[in-house]
Design an enzyme around this catalytic site. Structure first.
Site, PDB file in Angstrom:
ATOM      1  N   TYR A  34       0.828  -1.204   0.000  1.00  0.00           N
ATOM      2  CA  TYR A  34       0.000   0.000   0.000  1.00  0.00           C
ATOM      3  C   TYR A  34       0.863   1.255   0.000  1.00  0.00           C
ATOM      4  CZ  TYR A  34      -3.292   3.574   1.497  1.00  0.00           C
ATOM      5  OH  TYR A  34      -4.032   4.715   1.586  1.00  0.00           O
ATOM      6  N   CYS A  70     -19.149 -34.790  10.540  1.00  0.00           N
ATOM      7  CA  CYS A  70     -20.383 -35.588  10.582  1.00  0.00           C
ATOM      8  C   CYS A  70     -20.714 -36.250   9.247  1.00  0.00           C
ATOM      9  CB  CYS A  70     -21.560 -34.729  11.037  1.00  0.00           C
ATOM     10  SG  CYS A  70     -22.099 -33.491   9.816  1.00  0.00           S
ATOM     11  N   LYS A  90       4.652   2.837  17.408  1.00  0.00           N
ATOM     12  CA  LYS A  90       3.516   3.026  16.495  1.00  0.00           C
ATOM     13  C   LYS A  90       2.587   1.834  16.679  1.00  0.00           C
ATOM     14  CE  LYS A  90       2.271   3.881  11.672  1.00  0.00           C
ATOM     15  NZ  LYS A  90       1.270   2.791  11.594  1.00  0.00           N
ATOM     16  N   GLU A  98      -5.218   5.065  20.698  1.00  0.00           N
ATOM     17  CA  GLU A  98      -5.233   3.860  19.870  1.00  0.00           C
ATOM     18  C   GLU A  98      -5.865   2.741  20.671  1.00  0.00           C
ATOM     19  OE1 GLU A  98      -3.597   2.340  15.989  1.00  0.00           O
ATOM     20  OE2 GLU A  98      -3.849   4.316  16.895  1.00  0.00           O
ATOM     21  N   SER A 135      -3.053  11.561   8.808  1.00  0.00           N
ATOM     22  CA  SER A 135      -2.124  10.447   8.672  1.00  0.00           C
ATOM     23  C   SER A 135      -0.702  10.958   8.917  1.00  0.00           C
ATOM     24  CB  SER A 135      -2.224   9.834   7.279  1.00  0.00           C
ATOM     25  OG  SER A 135      -3.515   9.337   7.043  1.00  0.00           O
TER      26      SER A 135
END
Length: 725
Positions: free
Chosen positions: A70, A457, A160, A218, A115
């Site tokens: 990402y 089963c 973090k 957090e 961010s």
């Protein structure tokens, strides 16, 4: 971020058309080799892919790619936009995360929750330090930061945390609201969910606190508690969480705070979002280190691994120390955050539209290894869901020996093309449950053939999209044990003394072959079993006898109907009133219940249509376990006192919202989840959602607070708040 198959039918980017959605290539050609047209084309694909990844990570908590992948996609998109001055008005690089969930109210943050720029390379941290020093020197030269001394620059270094970021607001020292980060400007209102976390104080300590304080924290699940909770899930035959972050995110988004309260969440607070004090109140601390000390004095939990350093090399050393200690920590971390200490320096540096210029995350490298699949085990959960697990040639992954990894479901196996004998890559990234993201060397023939029959089963296996289910129902021993354990849970029938080991013992002894068999047990039979005595046997019989006339909502919650937790069970009970009415309800009737959509309605109907489930319910009733009709105390008010009125509730009321809805519905009103032209009143409690208020304004619907709502009901002879029967 971790890899998973997508279950979303509406996507920002189709993996068949966009190469950056699943298994994206991240070795890009130099930007200088591109024309503006080629750069714009690649940027368009990257924007769509990043939006999809944001949605899967922040909204669905079920990501498609690793954090590293990402970050590379995001950095490439930003590089293209910067190099060619491409329009960024609607680009993810101008946004801060994902969108709020539809199932929760949306609230606006007190201050943006941005961010943080990040990299795994130490040289990137050194470049950050150069930008900070250059920015402060410029501010000093322009007069914005008079008297700046470079020797005064200090950094605060913190772990973090790999959890879920939240905003928590206190007013006059009292807890009033919590919200997830969402898109950075707005988030999901999780006030009642966070209220259940023990480390979040209901009031700040002492009297010396700001009039209004908004802090960032957090939410996470401690590693030891996560392992214990996952073990409990697996003992019940339910699918465990892949990692502590998913466990925390999935828990906090539960609509029922009672479910959240039962799960072991914790929180660290690490930043000030807003500090508003009157003339007599305390001033905001001038340094971040002092703010953290203030947190401690106010009763806000902070992390004890925070350090203050004077130069960037010490910050890099700190990161290496936390990396070496990460497996000894009782919380998941994926790097460290380096922040400028002085508030004046932060203000001089400012922020971009996405991230502050005064903070940087030095992330850890991902942890992977390659090994061989030696076999595949298929586990059976309480709902009959079959989960394949790869049995591996044991391999060291980041200092932990891994011998098993989840394969998620049959669709994942088919997508990977994995089979016994294949060499595969294992991805752990600090997670207790690793997974297989790819086959690196094909040695087996084709993909593993998923069984057509239940391994426990022998009943037929049915596919439902990417998932597979055993059709044996309560006749399957694995499902039976999980069903009995679920029946005994505190949020269902609350039968003390029926844990997993005892349930297994009762089944193996031949005493419990179905749920109704619980009510045929005798004290003598139990006392004859190993580990039982007369007292424990008598106690269990008494516990079971106490559940023979259960409330309808507890009975429904105890049946373990897929997609029906305590909140939905109460809504069903309130709507239909009796078990027989619910048993006879078709899907259209079920969808009339607030928050029951088409998929949940189909799931409920399918559960009641299965012969083995009908037989179990009939067996329970034959043994005297018959739920009482659901009733809400109406006082002296007639049943039609509110006939013709439609209410929508938002925010926190003095009673749970489901109870408020049931209260007005019992007197002839309708309670819906969204505002429309047919709504008569929007009842707004504390921290109401902005979207519903906006809809009410647009539709001309009156907005009343709880006091006005109580007066409105009183005029019609209805008491508020509700009283117990």
């Amino acid at each position: 971020m971790t890899s998973a198959q997508s279950g979303s039918s509406t996507r920002h980017a189709d993996p068949d058309e966009n190469p950056y959605v699943e298994d994206p290539p991240t070795d890009f050609d130099p930007v200088d080799d591109f024309s503006r047209e080629a750069a714009a084309d690649q940027a368009a694909l990257l924007r769509a892919a990043v939006r999809e990844h944001d949605h899967r990570y922040y909204v669905e908590a079920d990501p498609l790619v690793s954090d590293e992948e990402y970050d590379r996609l995001f950095a490439r998109l930003r590089d293209l936009e910067d190099a060619f001055d491409l329009p960024t008005e609607n680009s993810p690089t101008r946004r801060i995360g994902g969108e709020p969930l539809d199932g929760l109210e949306t609230v606006e943050h007190v201050a943006p929750m941005r961010s943080i720029d990040n990299d795994t390379d130490a040289d990137a941290v050194r470049e950050f330090d150069e930008r900070v020093r250059g920015g402060l020197a410029d501010a000093a030269g322009s007069g914005d930061l008079p008297g700046f001394d470079p020797d005064d620059l200090a950094y605060v270094c913190e772990p973090k945390f790999d959890g879920l970021s939240i905003e928590v607001v206190y007013e006059d020292g009292a807890y009033v609201r919590a919200a997830t980060r969402g898109d950075g400007r707005e988030g999901d209102d999780v006030t009642e969910q966070v209220r259940t976390i023990g480390s979040v104080p209901a009031r700040l300590r002492g009297d010396d606190h700001p009039e209004r304080l908004a802090v960032r924290g957090e939410v996470y699940m401690p590693r030891a508690a996560f392992e214990a909770y996952n073990e409990e899930l697996m003992e019940r035959g339910e699918e465990p969480f892949a990692n502590p972050r998913n466990a925390a995110a999935g828990t906090l988004r539960q609509l029922d705070p009672a479910v959240v309260a039962e799960r072991p969440l914790d929180v660290f607070f690490f930043d000030v979002l807003a500090w508003e004090a009157d003339a007599d109140g305390p001033e905001r601390p001038a340094r971040h280190r002092d703010a953290l000390d203030a947190f401690e004095s106010l009763g806000l939990r902070r992390n004890d691994r925070v350090e203050v350093v004077d130069d960037v090399e010490a910050a890099i050393d700190y990161r290496d120390e936390i990396l070496a200690a990460r497996d000894d920590l009782n919380y998941a971390v994926d790097g460290v955050v380096i922040k400028v200490d002085a508030l004046a320096h932060r203000e001089a540096l400012g922020s971009t539209s996405r991230a502050p210029r005064w903070a940087f995350a030095h992330k850890f490298p991902p942890r992977t290894a390659t090994t061989t699949v030696e076999g595949v085990t298929v586990q059976v959960g309480r709902t009959g869901r079959l989960t394949p697990v790869a049995e591996l040639d044991p391999v060291d992954v980041g200092g932990v020996t891994v011998s098993r990894a989840t394969l998620h479901n049959p669709a994942e196996i088919e997508a990977l093309g994995v089979n016994v004998g294949d060499r595969v890559r294992i991805y752990r990234a600090g997670d207790v449950i690793p997974y297989v993201p790819e086959v690196v060397e094909k040695r087996g023939e084709g993909a593993y053939e998923f069984p057509d029959a239940c391994p426990v089963c022998g009943a037929a296996v049915e596919r439902d999209g990417p998932l597979a289910f055993c059709t044996g129902g309560l006749g399957c021993p694995a499902q039976l044990e999980r069903a009995v354990e679920h029946w005994a849970r505190r949020d269902a029938l609350d039968v003390e003394g029926l844990g997993p080991e005892r349930v297994e013992q009762l089944r193996e002894a031949g005493l419990v072959a179905s749920l109704p068999d619980l009510y045929d047990l005798t004290a003598d039979e139990l006392a004859a079993l190993e580990g039982w005595g007369e007292t424990s046997a008598a106690n269990l019989i008494a516990e079971l006898d106490a559940t023979r006339d259960p409330p309808l909502d507890d009975f429904l919650a105890g049946l373990g109907i897929p997609d029906v937790g305590a909140t939905t069970a109460r809504a069903l009970a309130a709507h239909f009133g009796t078990l027989d009415a619910l048993l006879d309800a078709d899907e259209d009737a079920l969808r009339e219940v607030d928050d029951v959509g088409p998929e949940v309605a189909a799931s409920i109907r399918a559960f009641f249509d299965r012969e083995e489930n009908r037989t179990a319910i009939a067996g329970l009733r034959e043994r005297g376990v018959d739920p009482e009709p659901f009733e809400t105390d109406a006082g002296d008010a007639p049943a039609d006192a509110l006939d013709g009125l439609t209410f929508v509730f938002t925010g926190s009321l003095s009673v749970p919202r489901s109870e408020a809805q049931a209260h007005v519905e019992a007197r002839g009103a309708s309670a819906t989840s969204s505002v429309s032209g047919n709504t008569d009143y929007l009842v707004a409690g504390e921290s109401p959602g902005r979207s519903k208020r906006d809809d009410a304004d647009a539709e001309g619907v009156p907005i009343v607070d709880e006091a006005d709502f109580a007066a409105l009901l009183a005029d019609r002879g209805v008491d508020w708040p509700p009283t117990d029967d």
